[in-house]
Scaffold this active site. Structure first.
Site, PDB file in Angstrom:
ATOM      1  N   CYS A 123     -22.892  99.265 -86.592  1.00 38.81           N
ATOM      2  CA  CYS A 123     -22.494  97.793 -86.512  1.00 38.81           C
ATOM      3  C   CYS A 123     -23.135  96.982 -87.782  1.00 38.81           C
ATOM      4  CB  CYS A 123     -22.888  97.265 -85.296  1.00 38.81           C
ATOM      5  SG  CYS A 123     -22.644  98.067 -83.759  1.00 38.81           S
ATOM      6  N   HIS A 265     -23.059  89.462 -85.797  1.00 41.07           N
ATOM      7  CA  HIS A 265     -22.780  90.682 -85.004  1.00 41.07           C
ATOM      8  C   HIS A 265     -22.285  90.368 -83.561  1.00 41.07           C
ATOM      9  CE1 HIS A 265     -21.604  94.522 -83.551  1.00 41.07           C
ATOM     10  NE2 HIS A 265     -22.642  94.747 -83.055  1.00 41.07           N
ATOM     11  N   ASN A 295     -17.138  93.993 -78.531  1.00 40.84           N
ATOM     12  CA  ASN A 295     -17.971  94.711 -79.664  1.00 40.84           C
ATOM     13  C   ASN A 295     -17.151  95.882 -80.441  1.00 40.84           C
ATOM     14  OD1 ASN A 295     -19.652  95.865 -81.279  1.00 40.84           O
ATOM     15  ND2 ASN A 295     -21.337  96.222 -79.849  1.00 40.84           N
TER      16      ASN A 295
HETATM   17  O1  UT7 Z   1     -23.684  97.075 -81.276  1.00 44.85           O
HETATM   18  C1  UT7 Z   1     -24.638  97.163 -80.520  1.00 44.85           C
HETATM   19  C2  UT7 Z   1     -24.575  97.494 -79.014  1.00 44.85           C
HETATM   20  N1  UT7 Z   1     -25.243  97.407 -78.090  1.00 44.85           N
HETATM   21  C3  UT7 Z   1     -25.808  96.320 -77.694  1.00 44.85           C
HETATM   22  O2  UT7 Z   1     -25.975  95.357 -78.255  1.00 44.85           O
HETATM   23  C4  UT7 Z   1     -26.176  96.281 -76.343  1.00 44.85           C
HETATM   24  C5  UT7 Z   1     -27.249  95.161 -76.020  1.00 44.85           C
HETATM   25  N2  UT7 Z   1     -27.432  95.190 -74.575  1.00 44.85           N
HETATM   26  C6  UT7 Z   1     -26.445  94.488 -73.590  1.00 44.85           C
HETATM   27  O3  UT7 Z   1     -25.667  93.953 -74.235  1.00 44.85           O
HETATM   28  C7  UT7 Z   1     -26.770  94.354 -72.291  1.00 44.85           C
HETATM   29  O4  UT7 Z   1     -28.188  94.900 -71.913  1.00 44.85           O
HETATM   30  C8  UT7 Z   1     -25.980  95.014 -71.191  1.00 44.85           C
HETATM   31  C9  UT7 Z   1     -24.583  94.016 -71.355  1.00 44.85           C
HETATM   32  C10 UT7 Z   1     -25.667  96.421 -71.669  1.00 44.85           C
HETATM   33  C11 UT7 Z   1     -26.329  95.150 -69.981  1.00 44.85           C
HETATM   34  O5  UT7 Z   1     -26.634  93.991 -69.616  1.00 44.85           O
HETATM   35  P1  UT7 Z   1     -28.235  93.338 -68.767  1.00 44.85           P
HETATM   36  O6  UT7 Z   1     -28.122  92.015 -68.391  1.00 44.85           O
HETATM   37  O7  UT7 Z   1     -29.173  93.863 -69.807  1.00 44.85           O
HETATM   38  O8  UT7 Z   1     -28.243  94.240 -67.624  1.00 44.85           O
HETATM   39  P2  UT7 Z   1     -29.114  95.666 -67.295  1.00 44.85           P
HETATM   40  O9  UT7 Z   1     -28.981  96.911 -67.987  1.00 44.85           O
HETATM   41  O10 UT7 Z   1     -30.583  95.107 -67.123  1.00 44.85           O
HETATM   42  O11 UT7 Z   1     -28.671  95.838 -65.723  1.00 44.85           O
HETATM   43  C12 UT7 Z   1     -28.978  94.895 -64.601  1.00 44.85           C
HETATM   44  C13 UT7 Z   1     -28.250  95.318 -63.329  1.00 44.85           C
HETATM   45  C14 UT7 Z   1     -28.484  96.733 -63.009  1.00 44.85           C
HETATM   46  O12 UT7 Z   1     -28.621  96.820 -61.614  1.00 44.85           O
HETATM   47  P3  UT7 Z   1     -30.147  96.794 -60.902  1.00 44.85           P
HETATM   48  O13 UT7 Z   1     -30.654  97.973 -61.479  1.00 44.85           O
HETATM   49  O14 UT7 Z   1     -30.577  95.487 -61.193  1.00 44.85           O
HETATM   50  O15 UT7 Z   1     -29.608  96.939 -59.419  1.00 44.85           O
HETATM   51  C15 UT7 Z   1     -27.524  97.618 -63.571  1.00 44.85           C
HETATM   52  O16 UT7 Z   1     -27.250  98.661 -63.008  1.00 44.85           O
HETATM   53  O17 UT7 Z   1     -26.740  95.437 -63.721  1.00 44.85           O
HETATM   54  C16 UT7 Z   1     -26.270  96.742 -63.335  1.00 44.85           C
HETATM   55  N3  UT7 Z   1     -25.265  96.899 -64.008  1.00 44.85           N
HETATM   56  C17 UT7 Z   1     -23.754  96.635 -64.001  1.00 44.85           C
HETATM   57  N4  UT7 Z   1     -23.294  96.085 -62.597  1.00 44.85           N
HETATM   58  C18 UT7 Z   1     -21.988  95.841 -62.730  1.00 44.85           C
HETATM   59  C19 UT7 Z   1     -24.867  97.395 -65.425  1.00 44.85           C
HETATM   60  N5  UT7 Z   1     -23.650  97.610 -65.664  1.00 44.85           N
HETATM   61  C20 UT7 Z   1     -22.908  97.026 -64.971  1.00 44.85           C
HETATM   62  C21 UT7 Z   1     -21.645  96.838 -64.865  1.00 44.85           C
HETATM   63  N6  UT7 Z   1     -21.208  96.352 -63.637  1.00 44.85           N
HETATM   64  N7  UT7 Z   1     -20.766  96.997 -65.662  1.00 44.85           N
END
Ligand code: UT7
Length: 338
Positions: A123, A265, A295
């Site tokens: 990125c 970004h 993204n």
């Molecule tokens: O170009 C660089 C590329 N990458 C990035 O910039 C990624 C940066 N990170 C992010 O954007 C975020 O961390 C994510 C969007 C990937 C995830 O959001 P988050 O708020 O950090 O969620 P999390 O990973 O902490 O997960 C929270 C909850 C989890 O459930 P539990 O364990 O709390 O029960 C996940 O299993 O959300 C759950 N979860 C979902 N639920 C519904 C994770 N993905 C999903 C989903 N739908 N798609």
């Protein structure tokens, strides 16, 4: 003192025709028993929809999207393909391993006088390439450069991972960068670039390269697709985007309130808002397109730039800060005066 300055004289962007909404993803994942929702995706990422290339459609290959974006940028700059000396193409989803996507683009565009190269900094790639063009122009070795950030991320999405598959889309952005007098105010001012390979594991594709060539087992287990520790990447992104922006502004003794536009970004709207807050930049000065395109890795910054230029938002003499992070991990900020 450099011999010349580099200035952006044209911008362009291109997207595949196919719109994939959050609801489309909800339905696609449901078919494999994976749950998600439009509400979760919007609230956690700020994304409503993204574009995805139709597999097999030659008009939507990486280099074809790059071609459409390049033609638009050349038209704005009033330049012909033959005028280009350097094609610097940022991508981590090349058309083919060899030849490079930049050579495919050169072939399609007819940029017969250029030397062409790909650069993979995920990125951050567009800022790396823009900085390379700036350096070659400053030293007088290149007069006109075409810099592209283009991705077909749909080819590497891991549909078994609901936290990453919701984020990505396909797009291309391009700019024409030209030689100008060394004392022109309208120029790329400087870039701050860095990488930290120790953090490779946070965002990577385990297999499919020369280390572990793809096998049927690798493909079955999605090991040739994106693997990401989203939570960790999120924290590091907020910290590094803030720090690289601060360092770059400090180098030029520019206070955040003097900045006209900030182009971060587009990885997650919550990352963008957190960084803007830490830099005390109001969201009205932050340019975003993540809601409509997701993204798109190296294409986020040039597509946002193109939209703002064409909308007449970015005006001559204004100061613009671009800020990126990506797999590697790679980091970079670039400051310019339009
Ligand atoms: O170009 C660089 C590329 N990458 C990035 O910039 C990624 C940066 N990170 C992010 O954007 C975020 O961390 C994510 C969007 C990937 C995830 O959001 P988050 O708020 O950090 O969620 P999390 O990973 O902490 O997960 C929270 C909850 C989890 O459930 P539990 O364990 O709390 O029960 C996940 O299993 O959300 C759950 N979860 C979902 N639920 C519904 C994770 N993905 C999903 C989903 N739908 N798609």
């Amino acid at each position: 003192m450099a011999t010349y300055a580099a200035t952006i004289t044209g911008t362009g962007s291109a997207f595949p025709a196919g719109i994939v909404t959050n609801q489309d993803i909800v339905e696609k994942l449901a078919a494999s028993g994976i749950e998600t929702s439009d509400q979760w995706i919007r609230e956690r990422s700020g994304i409503r929809e993204r574009r995805m290339a139709a597999p097999g459609n030659a008009e939507e290959h990486n280099s074809s999207l790059g071609l459409a974006a390049s033609r638009a940028a050349l038209e704005m700059a009033g330049k012909k393909p033959e005028d280009i000396d350097l094609i610097a193409y940022a991508t981590c989803t090349p058309d083919t391993v060899i030849p490079s996507t930049s050579c495919w683009l050169q072939h399609k565009l007819g940029a017969v006088n250029a030397w062409a190269m790909d650069l993979n900094a995920a990125c951050s790639g567009f800022l790396y390439c823009l900085s390379i063009a700036d350096q070659f122009i400053q030293t007088g070795q290149v007069k006109t450069a075409l810099v592209i950030g283009a991705e077909v991320l749909s080819s590497i999405i891991n549909w078994s991972d609901r936290s990453s598959c919701i984020l990505f889309g396909d797009a291309a952005g391009a700019v024409v960068v030209e030689r100008a007098e060394a004392d022109t105010p309208h120029r790329i001012l400087s870039a701050t670039l860095r990488s930290d390979g120790n953090l490779w594991e946070l965002l990577h594709i385990p297999c499919g390269g020369s280390r572990y060539p793809a096998t049927a087992d690798i493909i079955r287990d999605h090991l040739n697709k994106i693997h990401m520790n989203g939570r960790e990447v999120f924290k590091i992104a907020v910290r590094t985007l803030t720090s690289f922006a601060k360092q770059t502004l400090k180098k030029h003794k520019i206070a955040p309130e003097e900045l006209d536009w900030f182009i971060p970004h587009q990885a997650n709207i919550r990352i963008i808002e957190a960084v803007a807050e830490r830099l005390s930049i109001p969201m009205e000065k932050v340019l975003v397109n993540i809601e409509r395109f997701g993204n798109t890795s190296s294409a986020t910054i040039p597509t946002v730039l193109d939209e703002a230029v064409r909308a007449g938002k970015i005006q001559k003499g204004q100061t613009v800060l671009m800020d990126a992070f990506g797999s590697g991990l790679t980091f970079g900020a670039l400051l310019l005066r339009w």
